[in-house]
Design a protein around this motif. Sequence first.
Motif, mmCIF file in Angstrom:
data_model
loop_
_atom_site.group_PDB
_atom_site.id
_atom_site.type_symbol
_atom_site.label_atom_id
_atom_site.label_comp_id
_atom_site.label_asym_id
_atom_site.label_seq_id
_atom_site.Cartn_x
_atom_site.Cartn_y
_atom_site.Cartn_z
ATOM 1 N N THR A 295 0.831 -1.193 0.000
ATOM 2 C CA THR A 295 0.000 0.000 0.000
ATOM 3 C C THR A 295 0.869 1.247 0.000
ATOM 4 N N ASP A 296 0.389 2.272 -0.691
ATOM 5 C CA ASP A 296 1.128 3.531 -0.782
ATOM 6 C C ASP A 296 1.112 4.252 0.568
ATOM 7 N N THR A 297 2.283 4.541 1.115
ATOM 8 C CA THR A 297 2.393 5.267 2.371
ATOM 9 C C THR A 297 3.440 6.366 2.229
ATOM 10 N N VAL A 433 9.644 -4.761 -7.729
ATOM 11 C CA VAL A 433 10.258 -4.247 -6.505
ATOM 12 C C VAL A 433 9.153 -4.035 -5.487
ATOM 13 N N GLY A 434 9.279 -4.636 -4.314
ATOM 14 C CA GLY A 434 8.294 -4.485 -3.255
ATOM 15 C C GLY A 434 8.792 -3.532 -2.183
ATOM 16 N N GLU A 520 0.514 -5.004 3.333
ATOM 17 C CA GLU A 520 1.626 -4.566 4.171
ATOM 18 C C GLU A 520 2.729 -3.954 3.308
ATOM 19 N N ASP A 521 3.397 -2.949 3.854
ATOM 20 C CA ASP A 521 4.495 -2.296 3.139
ATOM 21 C C ASP A 521 5.793 -3.035 3.434
ATOM 22 N N ILE A 522 5.992 -4.156 2.737
ATOM 23 C CA ILE A 522 7.200 -4.957 2.915
ATOM 24 C C ILE A 522 7.847 -5.191 1.552
ATOM 25 N N ASN A 527 8.846 -10.517 1.565
ATOM 26 C CA ASN A 527 7.490 -11.003 1.321
ATOM 27 C C ASN A 527 7.537 -12.407 0.721
ATOM 28 N N PRO A 528 7.133 -13.451 1.471
ATOM 29 C CA PRO A 528 7.206 -14.817 0.939
ATOM 30 C C PRO A 528 6.242 -15.077 -0.208
ATOM 31 N N ALA A 529 5.220 -14.215 -0.365
ATOM 32 C CA ALA A 529 4.249 -14.403 -1.443
ATOM 33 C C ALA A 529 4.654 -13.695 -2.734
#
Length: 534
Positions: A295-297, A433-434, A520-522, A527-529
């Motif tokens: 999510t954008d934060t 890129v996460g 989540e912002d990860i 992120n395993p997914a």
Amino acid sequence: MTTPSQIDQKAANASNLDTEKAELEQVEDALSRTPYQPEEPRPNGILNWLQKSNPSPQFLADVARMNETQLDPRKVKHVERKIDLLIMPALAICYMFYYVDKTTLSYAAIFNLKADLHLGSSDYSWLSSLFYFGWLGWALPTNLLMQKFPLNKYLAFNIFLWGILLMAQAASRNFTELAVLRVLSGAAEATADPAFVLITGTWYTRTQQPTRIGYWYLANGFGIALGGLFGYGIGHIKGSLPSWKYEFLIIGALCSAWAIFMAIFIPDSPYFSHWFTPEERLIIVSRKRSDQNSTDTREWKPAQVLEAFKDPKTYLFFLFGFTANVPNVRLSTFCSGISVSSIFGFDTFQTTLMQIPYGMVIVAFILAAIFINAKLPPGYRTLLMAVTNVPTVVGFAMVAWCKGTAPRLAGFWLTGASNATFVLGLSLLSGNVGGQSKKAIASAAVFLGVAIGNIVGPFLFKTSEAPIYYTGVVGCLVSRALEIVVILVLRVIFIVGNRRKDRAMAEGRAQYDERYIELEDITDWKNPAFRYIT
């Protein structure tokens, strides 16, 4: 006669229906609450007030509940049509102005800018490069600011500055004044590409992003064609000012006017847009549930920044931007009237009109690339990028070694294929890129490479080699060949990363909750997914 097992099954079915009914009631209750409020009250101060608002916990909880339901395909399609009608034309027009703005100097040079300002033999090359010195200096800060401020408003502010600075260039009396304005213009335009990519990533799924990036990038080709028409038409203005001044004044005024329109009518994010109903806002986010793009934060996370500098992809993205843009000189120095007139034997107005077929070649290659990418099964995007870059290498070889105007001109037009490669590459940046902070660093890396490539490129074209410019043309060829190598190395990293995560899942070393992890912002590492697009 009803058996005990049948009774148990009916009870289970009834329980499932009750659960689904309760979930739907929760979603409907969420949709009735509007508007969504920011996460927390903004602190006092004008800069704090101007910062973007995070999506509220209420909104994220409602998205998580909607993620447990099956979205109505008709509603999704309706929402996506609205997004296309709102976002795509705005980005396309912005990108057209972005291209025309960058190349106004080359059209001004055709109409005696060099003589009027008494520019020396190397001054024009410096003016081409100084633009990217400004870009280079502001590439990282502007990517950081894009996470802090509402994205569209920040972009519109910078577009407005493009126009003001472009109009100011018409008042330049010498090299020094024009050089200062070129540096400032480059800084203002450093926002453009990364902002367009982030906006596309905000509104579209990873599957849709290559096509949508391709759509607004098509304006690059139309910008080349329209730039030629603008140059031709403005060059015929018989006013009290030199023709090159009208180039700056007219294009600059149009840019600033469009910026005002953008700021008023285009939304900054799906979370608070008045163009969409509360339900549609949730659908926009929920339909991206499998993207794992967070999510954008507005918060900066130092751990993500550190991870970005540890990640080899960051440096490969930089090299991708660099190798893709050393040859960009073909549109600044090589493609200006100073070079093309001597290479191909065209007069001033023929040189401007020559951009029209070149622009259409770019459009054709981009359309072909996004069509083929949509038809290919997953796992072929980077290979398609490599393939679309091959015609560019061939084109520069034709310019360097073919004899006669026709084959060399055909080779020059063939170099437009590289635009299709860059379109697909930008989709890798937005989708692979996460983490918001990490993505900002990766984006800065790409466009730092773009800036440095554009700084280096003009100096490959030595005036002593006119009209052949052998060193420059071969340098562009080598740069494009190296770009293919960078793309293939990225492909290997993506494939290895996906296999590592698949193995961790199979061995039970990674677990996650599907409802919440995509909100989540990860980062992609954490992120395993998350799975990379290859």
